[in-house]
Design an enzyme around this catalytic site. Structure first.
Site, mmCIF file in Angstrom:
data_model
loop_
_atom_site.group_PDB
_atom_site.id
_atom_site.type_symbol
_atom_site.label_atom_id
_atom_site.label_comp_id
_atom_site.label_asym_id
_atom_site.label_seq_id
_atom_site.Cartn_x
_atom_site.Cartn_y
_atom_site.Cartn_z
ATOM 1 N N CYS A 42 0.852 -1.194 0.000
ATOM 2 C CA CYS A 42 0.000 0.000 0.000
ATOM 3 C C CYS A 42 0.890 1.247 0.000
ATOM 4 O O CYS A 42 2.007 1.233 0.514
ATOM 5 C CB CYS A 42 -0.898 0.004 1.234
ATOM 6 S SG CYS A 42 -2.024 1.426 1.280
ATOM 7 N N ASP A 44 0.491 3.776 1.713
ATOM 8 C CA ASP A 44 0.463 4.381 3.049
ATOM 9 C C ASP A 44 1.883 4.660 3.557
ATOM 10 O O ASP A 44 2.742 3.776 3.545
ATOM 11 C CB ASP A 44 -0.271 3.423 4.012
ATOM 12 C CG ASP A 44 -0.625 4.097 5.328
ATOM 13 O OD1 ASP A 44 0.305 4.594 6.003
ATOM 14 O OD2 ASP A 44 -1.818 4.136 5.670
ATOM 15 N N ARG A 46 3.049 4.881 6.357
ATOM 16 C CA ARG A 46 3.470 4.183 7.585
ATOM 17 C C ARG A 46 3.957 2.762 7.324
ATOM 18 O O ARG A 46 4.308 2.052 8.260
ATOM 19 C CB ARG A 46 2.309 4.151 8.590
ATOM 20 C CG ARG A 46 1.826 5.536 8.988
ATOM 21 C CD ARG A 46 0.475 5.466 9.652
ATOM 22 N NE ARG A 46 -0.569 5.002 8.729
ATOM 23 C CZ ARG A 46 -1.827 4.787 9.077
ATOM 24 N NH1 ARG A 46 -2.205 4.982 10.327
ATOM 25 N NH2 ARG A 46 -2.714 4.375 8.181
ATOM 26 N N HIS A 98 -2.171 -3.857 5.202
ATOM 27 C CA HIS A 98 -1.858 -3.422 6.575
ATOM 28 C C HIS A 98 -3.113 -3.046 7.331
ATOM 29 O O HIS A 98 -4.106 -2.609 6.737
ATOM 30 C CB HIS A 98 -0.885 -2.233 6.545
ATOM 31 C CG HIS A 98 -1.485 -0.990 5.957
ATOM 32 N ND1 HIS A 98 -2.056 0.006 6.720
ATOM 33 C CD2 HIS A 98 -1.633 -0.591 4.670
ATOM 34 C CE1 HIS A 98 -2.504 0.970 5.919
ATOM 35 N NE2 HIS A 98 -2.262 0.629 4.680
ATOM 36 N N CYS A 101 -6.051 0.164 6.990
ATOM 37 C CA CYS A 101 -5.816 0.707 5.642
ATOM 38 C C CYS A 101 -6.951 1.653 5.225
ATOM 39 O O CYS A 101 -8.122 1.261 5.185
ATOM 40 C CB CYS A 101 -5.685 -0.442 4.642
ATOM 41 S SG CYS A 101 -5.358 0.127 2.960
HETATM 42 ZN ZN LIG Z 1 -3.338 1.232 3.024
#
Ligand SMILES: [Zn+2]
Length: 216
Positions: A42, A44, A46, A98, A101
């Site tokens: 992803c 993302d 993090r 994750h 999400c």
């Molecule tokens: Zn995500």
């Protein structure tokens, strides 16, 4: 300090640190790459692929998008997949979702997000949400419900990958792994594994499994 100034400064510091630890590192990387795995994760911020696997430059070929989606109708994704499988001949492909999400949450929402590209990109995750709705509706805690859809999405993406011609008919078909990263602990778990000729996908958690499976 402005963001772009900080980036350039941090880059210099990183080069110094890398060269101090391994004076030949950039000479070696300059010769070419032979990563062992393609990582589909992803976007993302993090969930930085290399850091969570303790991997360095040259170890992972990486594609990231919202909610780690695999789509045969996206030229950018297919170019990454084909290059990884046919040219680099990676031995493993990891699809990593994750907890928490945002893309998966958006796909689970009743209404569209209003961001047309995001909604269109997440259509397949919505389908997975619909087909798993009985199981998902039985989970009362909203975070746990989202995290279960994260798992179902990873499993669906691994299945889709396994059915793609580029993977199925590869000279050296890679082993496929579905993993989930827990934001709250930093731990990765492998929830599904699949390789050509192995029949049904293997769900390691159904068998004996340590609490966390680290990627190599
Ligand atoms: Zn995500």
């Amino acid at each position: 300090m402005e963001f772009h100034e900080r980036v350039l400064l941090e880059n210099r510091a990183w080069v110094e640190e890398m060269s101090r630890r391994d004076p030949e590192v950039f000479t070696r990387l300059n010769r070419g790459q032979a990563p062992e795995a393609l990582w589909i994760g992803c976007s993302d911020s993090r969930v930085p692929a290399e850091q969570i696997c303790n991997a360095g430059p040259g170890e992972l070929f990486i594609h990231r998008n919202v909610a780690n989606v695999v789509r045969s109708d996206e030229a950018g994704f297919m170019a990454v997949l084909q290059y990884a499988v046919a040219a680099l001949q990676v031995k493993h492909i990891v699809v990593c979702g994750h907890h928490g999400c945002g893309g998966v949450k958006a796909a689970m929402a009743d209404a569209a997000s209003g961001l047309e590209h995001v909604d269109s990109h997440l259509a397949g995750v919505r389908d997975t949400c619909r087909s798993g709705q009985d199981e998902l509706a039985a989970i009362t805690d909203e975070r746990q419900r989202v995290d279960r859809l994260v798992e179902l999405n990873v499993i669906a993406q691994v299945r889709a990958l396994g059915e793609m011609f580029v993977v199925r008919e590869a000279a050296c078909p890679p082993q496929l792994h579905g993993m989930v990263y827990a934001l709250e602990s930093g731990l990765l778990r492998e929830i599904v594994r699949w390789e050509r000729g192995a029949g049904a996908p293997l769900f390691p958690e159904a068998a004996e499994q340590p609490s966390a499976v680290a990627t190599a």
